[in-house]
Structures are given as C-alpha cells and as structure tokens.
Design a protein around this motif. Structure first.
Motif, mmCIF file in Angstrom:
data_model
loop_
_atom_site.group_PDB
_atom_site.id
_atom_site.type_symbol
_atom_site.label_atom_id
_atom_site.label_comp_id
_atom_site.label_asym_id
_atom_site.label_seq_id
_atom_site.Cartn_x
_atom_site.Cartn_y
_atom_site.Cartn_z
ATOM 1 N N HIS A 299 -18.507 77.139 -0.923
ATOM 2 C CA HIS A 299 -18.853 78.341 -0.222
ATOM 3 C C HIS A 299 -17.979 79.457 0.049
ATOM 4 O O HIS A 299 -18.239 80.601 0.156
ATOM 5 N N LEU A 300 -16.684 78.817 -0.217
ATOM 6 C CA LEU A 300 -15.421 80.039 0.142
ATOM 7 C C LEU A 300 -14.358 79.558 -0.636
ATOM 8 O O LEU A 300 -13.833 78.432 -0.644
ATOM 9 N N CYS A 301 -13.591 80.247 -1.200
ATOM 10 C CA CYS A 301 -12.367 80.469 -1.848
ATOM 11 C C CYS A 301 -11.273 81.367 -1.086
ATOM 12 O O CYS A 301 -11.493 82.422 -1.344
ATOM 13 N N GLN A 302 -10.279 80.830 -0.375
ATOM 14 C CA GLN A 302 -9.209 81.461 0.306
ATOM 15 C C GLN A 302 -8.164 80.776 0.509
ATOM 16 O O GLN A 302 -7.947 79.561 0.852
ATOM 17 N N ASP A 303 -7.084 81.411 0.141
ATOM 18 C CA ASP A 303 -5.571 81.024 0.701
ATOM 19 C C ASP A 303 -5.119 79.692 -0.092
ATOM 20 O O ASP A 303 -4.818 78.518 0.743
#
Length: 349
Positions: A299-303
C-alpha cells in the motif's frame, strides 16, 4: 515517446519461488487497534508520517494510529453535511504542521483540519477538475487531479489548472493496475500508469511533463498495448490478462534508495522483478498461491520500507517468521481473525 533514462532487463525464464530473505532485512507488525470506533472497511490509501499511520477508510473516514497501532483519532466526527464537515474523502494529505487536508470532491472543497478535527481552512476548486479518481499534492501549492484519461495540475494559490496531460487508456483497463498512479518516492514524484505499461515516469515539477525514467524490460515477453482490443468491458480485460500467460502484464512500479521493483502478472502468477542498484543484479520471484512467504503489492513504499495492510486471516501467507523478532512473533500469536487489519512492515536490505 522518448527513451527512458534507465533500462532494467529481466529474464522471466529464470524466475524463482519467492524468498523474502533474499531482499528483505526484517519484518515487523503493527496490529491496528480493534474497537467500534476504529473498525476498517476498506483501505483506500495508507500514509506514514512521523511514526503515525493514516488510513483512508473506504473514502468515508480517516483513521490515525500511533506506532503501536493504538487509535489516536478519527475524522468520523466531522463526516457529514454541515458547513464544517466533509461529505467524502477521495484523498488526503498530512501537512508539515500536522494538520490534515481532506479532498471533499463531492462538494468541490479542500478542507484543512487540525489534530482535534477543527476546520482551519476551506478552499473551493472548480468543477472543471472533475471527474477525478485520485488527488496528490506534489508541492506546497500544486496538486495533481487524476482520472482515467488525464492528469490535471492545479495551483491552490492561483485557483487554476496549470496544465492538463492526456492519457491514452483503453476503457476498463485502468482497473487492472489500480494500485498505480502518482507517488512520492525517494525525493521525486513518479507516475505509474494504471494500464499494464513497463515505463515508470518522473514528473518534472518545473515543466509539468512526464519523463520516461525507468523501463522494466522483459524482452519477448513484453506486453504491447497496441495488441489490445479497445473499448471492451472490464471482464474482457481481466480474462485477457489471465489467458495470455506468455506475456508480462505490469501492475505497479516502485523505487527506493537501493531498489527498483516491478510487480507483474506472468504465467498466471503475481511476480516481482527487483533490481539492486548497488550490485546491478536483477532478480525475479513469483508468489506461489496458498503458500507462505508471499510479497503482495504494498500500500506504501517509503524510506526503504514496504508497507502492506493485511487482513488477519491472510497474515501467515505474507510473512517469514525467520525475519521477525520474538516480540513481533508474539504479537502475531495474539491476533485473531476478527481483529482489524495488520500493517506488515518490510525493511528492504
């Protein structure tokens, strides 16, 4: 179309069964608190800001959880038809001061609330921005209003559309790659088409153009949009994707500091192609249905992190206990099938 800045080649004949430990450093869990006020119906979008998890639940309410999964607040109290309430939340943004902007498309408003859900500011936007399926703020002033056929760049301060980019997407095909769209990754703004296209575009903030940035190349197994019949219904395209087992249908594309990832449907399996920026090594893995250790589209790709919001009954299939701490294994043992979803946090190597 211009050539992509970077081309990543993959050989699908050499794909291997998913092995998370090849590219995942560790897995942690955040079980989201289960109560009458925090029950989640459908996760439309996840955002993680300052160790807090913001979830757009079914475009109806925003739920805010802390790093341990405890409910901090809910926007349900300001969901309605009053002058300071919003009718629907198609999308949202967390501002640097911690306030939250809700895109209330049904009433042509952008409403800013503080941490107590007191309205601080309301902006109108023109009906010309509709229809819209997603909204993303790409700078303090600029938003992208996205629909099936265009990207509209809108200035909040000027109150006008700065530029419109037309997208050519066959009717019904957008749902095949519905997890894509405008995403902020590694300091850049990227656009990943919702059709099964191999190119990840970077949005040039100065010119408001789409620049082909990463091309995920599968050789003879590349799918060409020109081969696809147009103006068919959704079921046609879904069946087409599953019947053409000889082609790679791209679903989503992601970028971190060290990796580029491309999720594809190939040979009736969900696969992920990974390119290690440090070694120049390409890898391709496939998920084996009903087996453990799968990697789903996050749902999210971050850091350098991937976040996947998982229903409790599916949790055992998307983790590798060998990559989890004893504390997280203990958390898992306490989760029941009737609980709220669990945020699975994958730290990439």
């Amino acid at each position: 179309m211009r050539e992509a800045k970077y081309v990543r080649h993959f050989n699908l004949d050499k794909f291997a069964k998913m092995n998370l430990s090849d590219f995942i450093d560790s897995i942690s869990l955040v079980p989201l608190a289960t109560s009458d006020s925090s029950l989640i119906k459908k996760v439309v979008r996840l955002s993680v800001v300052h160790n807090r998890f913001y979830i757009n639940d079914n475009m109806v309410k925003l739920l805010v959880f802390d790093r341990d999964g405890k409910l901090v607040s809910s926007s349900e109290q300001v969901h309605g038809y009053g002058p300071e309430e919003y009718t629907g939340c198609i999308d949202f943004d967390v501002l640097p001061n911690g306030n939250i902007e809700i895109y209330d498309v049904l009433r042509y408003k952008i409403r800013e609330y503080d941490s107590t859900w007191t309205v601080k500011k309301v902006r109108d936007f023109p009906k010309a921005l509709l229809p819209v399926s997603n909204v993303s703020k790409i700078s303090g002033d600029l938003c992208v209003f996205e629909d099936d056929i265009s990207l509209k760049f809108y200035s909040l301060e000027r109150g006008e559309i700065q530029k419109t980019l037309s997208l050519v997407i066959p009717k019904g095909m957008s749902a095949v790659a519905s997890n894509a769209g405008v995403q902020k990754m590694v300091g850049n703004i990227y656009y990943s088409s919702r059709k099964p296209e191999n190119v990840l575009y970077r949005i040039n903030i100065e010119t408001l153009d789409l620049e082909p940035y990463y091309l995920f190349d599968f050789g003879e197994k590349n799918f060409e949009m020109s081969d696809l019949p147009i103006d068919q219904d959704l079921s046609f395209y879904q069946n087409y994707v599953m019947d053409r087992s000889d082609k790679a249908f791209v679903v989503d594309k992601l970028v971190t500091d060290n990796w580029q990832l491309c999720f594809v449907i190939y040979n009736r399996k969900m696969c992920v192609a990974l390119y290690d920026e440090r070694t120049g090594r390409p890898m391709v893995y496939y998920n084996q249905a009903r087996e453990k250790g799968q990697l789903m589209i996050p749902h999210l790709c971050q850091d350098n992190m991937l976040y996947y919001v998982c229903e409790p009954q599916q949790l055992e299939y998307v983790i590798d206990k060998g990559l989890m701490s004893s504390e997280d294994r203990e958390k898992m043992n306490k989760i029941s099938e009737d609980d709220n979803p669990v945020v699975v946090c994958y730290k990439l190597k």
